[in-house]
Enzyme design. Sequence first.
Site, PDB file in Angstrom:
ATOM      1  N   TYR A  67      56.962 -28.781   9.289  1.00  0.00           N
ATOM      2  CA  TYR A  67      56.688 -27.190   9.768  1.00  0.00           C
ATOM      3  C   TYR A  67      56.314 -26.861  10.822  1.00  0.00           C
ATOM      4  O   TYR A  67      55.237 -27.717  11.451  1.00  0.00           O
ATOM      5  CB  TYR A  67      55.500 -26.935   8.607  1.00  0.00           C
ATOM      6  CG  TYR A  67      55.311 -25.312   8.692  1.00  0.00           C
ATOM      7  CD1 TYR A  67      56.355 -24.301   8.518  1.00  0.00           C
ATOM      8  CD2 TYR A  67      53.902 -25.140   9.209  1.00  0.00           C
ATOM      9  CE1 TYR A  67      56.020 -23.180   8.522  1.00  0.00           C
ATOM     10  CE2 TYR A  67      53.723 -23.525   9.242  1.00  0.00           C
ATOM     11  CZ  TYR A  67      54.628 -22.678   8.916  1.00  0.00           C
ATOM     12  OH  TYR A  67      54.144 -21.388   9.124  1.00  0.00           O
ATOM     13  N   ASP A 111      53.039 -32.874   2.353  1.00  0.00           N
ATOM     14  CA  ASP A 111      53.154 -31.347   2.278  1.00  0.00           C
ATOM     15  C   ASP A 111      54.286 -31.007   1.191  1.00  0.00           C
ATOM     16  O   ASP A 111      55.290 -31.198   1.529  1.00  0.00           O
ATOM     17  CB  ASP A 111      53.614 -30.632   3.719  1.00  0.00           C
ATOM     18  CG  ASP A 111      53.560 -29.257   3.563  1.00  0.00           C
ATOM     19  OD1 ASP A 111      54.003 -28.582   2.583  1.00  0.00           O
ATOM     20  OD2 ASP A 111      53.532 -28.416   4.808  1.00  0.00           O
ATOM     21  N   LYS A 116      54.142 -19.680  -0.248  1.00  0.00           N
ATOM     22  CA  LYS A 116      55.659 -19.805  -0.743  1.00  0.00           C
ATOM     23  C   LYS A 116      55.756 -19.558  -2.282  1.00  0.00           C
ATOM     24  O   LYS A 116      55.538 -18.752  -2.992  1.00  0.00           O
ATOM     25  CB  LYS A 116      56.384 -21.027   0.021  1.00  0.00           C
ATOM     26  CG  LYS A 116      55.577 -21.187   1.479  1.00  0.00           C
ATOM     27  CD  LYS A 116      56.073 -20.064   2.246  1.00  0.00           C
ATOM     28  CE  LYS A 116      55.347 -19.966   3.684  1.00  0.00           C
ATOM     29  NZ  LYS A 116      55.575 -21.341   4.427  1.00  0.00           N
ATOM     30  N   ARG A 165      31.248 -19.155  -0.595  1.00  0.00           N
ATOM     31  CA  ARG A 165      32.168 -20.190   0.348  1.00  0.00           C
ATOM     32  C   ARG A 165      31.952 -21.497  -0.331  1.00  0.00           C
ATOM     33  O   ARG A 165      32.894 -22.209  -0.033  1.00  0.00           O
ATOM     34  CB  ARG A 165      31.233 -20.092   1.734  1.00  0.00           C
ATOM     35  CG  ARG A 165      31.936 -21.146   2.624  1.00  0.00           C
ATOM     36  CD  ARG A 165      31.488 -21.006   3.899  1.00  0.00           C
ATOM     37  NE  ARG A 165      30.504 -20.395   4.546  1.00  0.00           N
ATOM     38  CZ  ARG A 165      29.220 -20.861   4.599  1.00  0.00           C
ATOM     39  NH1 ARG A 165      29.108 -22.207   4.276  1.00  0.00           N
ATOM     40  NH2 ARG A 165      28.104 -20.296   4.909  1.00  0.00           N
TER      41      ARG A 165
HETATM   42  C1  LIG Z   1      54.705 -21.926   5.698  1.00  0.00           C
HETATM   43  C2  LIG Z   1      54.411 -23.473   5.518  1.00  0.00           C
HETATM   44  C3  LIG Z   1      53.010 -23.862   6.033  1.00  0.00           C
HETATM   45  C4  LIG Z   1      52.159 -23.085   6.432  1.00  0.00           C
HETATM   46  O1  LIG Z   1      51.669 -22.427   5.341  1.00  0.00           O
HETATM   47  P1  LIG Z   1      50.644 -20.816   5.560  1.00  0.00           P
HETATM   48  O2  LIG Z   1      50.315 -20.199   4.231  1.00  0.00           O
HETATM   49  O3  LIG Z   1      51.860 -20.074   6.481  1.00  0.00           O
HETATM   50  O4  LIG Z   1      49.700 -21.103   6.764  1.00  0.00           O
HETATM   51  C5  LIG Z   1      52.998 -25.442   5.928  1.00  0.00           C
HETATM   52  N1  LIG Z   1      53.921 -25.825   5.459  1.00  0.00           N
HETATM   53  C6  LIG Z   1      55.116 -25.628   5.033  1.00  0.00           C
HETATM   54  C7  LIG Z   1      56.205 -26.697   4.827  1.00  0.00           C
HETATM   55  C8  LIG Z   1      55.418 -24.502   5.275  1.00  0.00           C
HETATM   56  O5  LIG Z   1      56.592 -23.504   4.849  1.00  0.00           O
END
Ligand SMILES: *Cc1c(COP(=O)(O)O)cnc(C)c1O
Length: 380
Positions: free
Chosen positions: A98, A170, A195, A46
């Site tokens: 998001y 982000d 993604k 961890r």
């Molecule tokens: C999918 C997404 C998230 C969240 O990510 P997860 O891996 O699904 O928890 C956050 N920000 C953006 C822009 C996203 O497309």
Amino acid sequence: MEFQSLLIHGGIDGDEHTGAVNVPIYQTSTYRQSSLGVNSGYEYSRTGNPTREALEKLISQLEDGYKGFAFASGMAATTAVLMLFKGGDKILMSSNVYGGTFRVLDKVFERFNLQYELVDTSDIKDVENKITENVKAIFIETPTNPLMTITDIRKISDLAKRHNILTIVDNTFMTPYLQKPIELGGDIVVHSATKYLGGHSDLIAGLAVVNSEELAEKLHFIQNSTGGVLNPFDSWLLIRGIKTLSVRMDRHIENAKYTAEFLAKHPLIEKVYYPGFENHNGYEIHKKQAKAAGAMISFTLRKEVNINKFFKGLKLISLGESLGGVESLISHPATMTHASIPYEIRQKIGITDNLVRLSIGIENKEDLVKDINNALQGEK
Ligand SMILES: *Cc1c(COP(=O)(O)O)cnc(C)c1O
């Protein structure tokens, strides 16, 4: 080393013990200690794991940060970053971030009195007016999901610095191949590595990169205390995905440009949101801070089109949540990714019921536009 080479040789390049060209999967929870208080640098997975560490070093280099952290999902990464703040603090957040980011602040952190306010971060004056004593960070996404609103990262971070607050970006939609928020003055970058970084729709992962030792210490403390870490296998899988980021992105970008141009000319399409169009709001800013438009396109269908029939008519492009994979995916923000945002707020920020979001994959571009065209015409 140039970025394309760093993708393949950055972080920890292979295994020095065996010469293996790939980082081994250290599938272990703990580490043998040679005597009391003496260990090999690892105590418990961890806290630290060599495979995860290779990934963390890699993302830190790719984002030009001080230190990287890998989490079990993008939301776990964002959650850990939000835990840097305390009750009474306030976060200014891009409207149409998001949906999950909005939800965790609105429904979870709100209970701990961490406050938030939605702002139009493309409007610097509006952001400045909303900075009060307790505002401790500005959380932005650019381009935003799903309306592709552009925020000037440099201007936001300059403003934030003047007020001694943090800028969190982000960077999921752009990846460091196209946009480097820390170079532009940002303090923390978060990713849903699920993604584009992973790129194959086969894992859930999150990454965070900070720009200073102080933030690194705080975030490592949170990561270790709350435990939302990425496991060794998925860390390895993500390193594998990242190696091909630049070649995948190049094709994603080419296909998206082709598809966006097709959509813009189509009589059954009302409006196309794509940062590569000169008439897109913020086009100049995006061009200045990012190397390309990316591969996300949103558009609204004209009233004549039955949205359900349209989705059903698609044969190659799948209806599904998520984005950034090699396969093209289409989604309906109002009922899917942004369903957790109340109806009135959705209308206010432009996430209407005829809005469709497209994540362009790396298939053949002619096949993609043919599929969309067929579905629009209602053909089989
Ligand atoms: C999918 C997404 C998230 C969240 O990510 P997860 O891996 O699904 O928890 C956050 N920000 C953006 C822009 C996203 O497309």
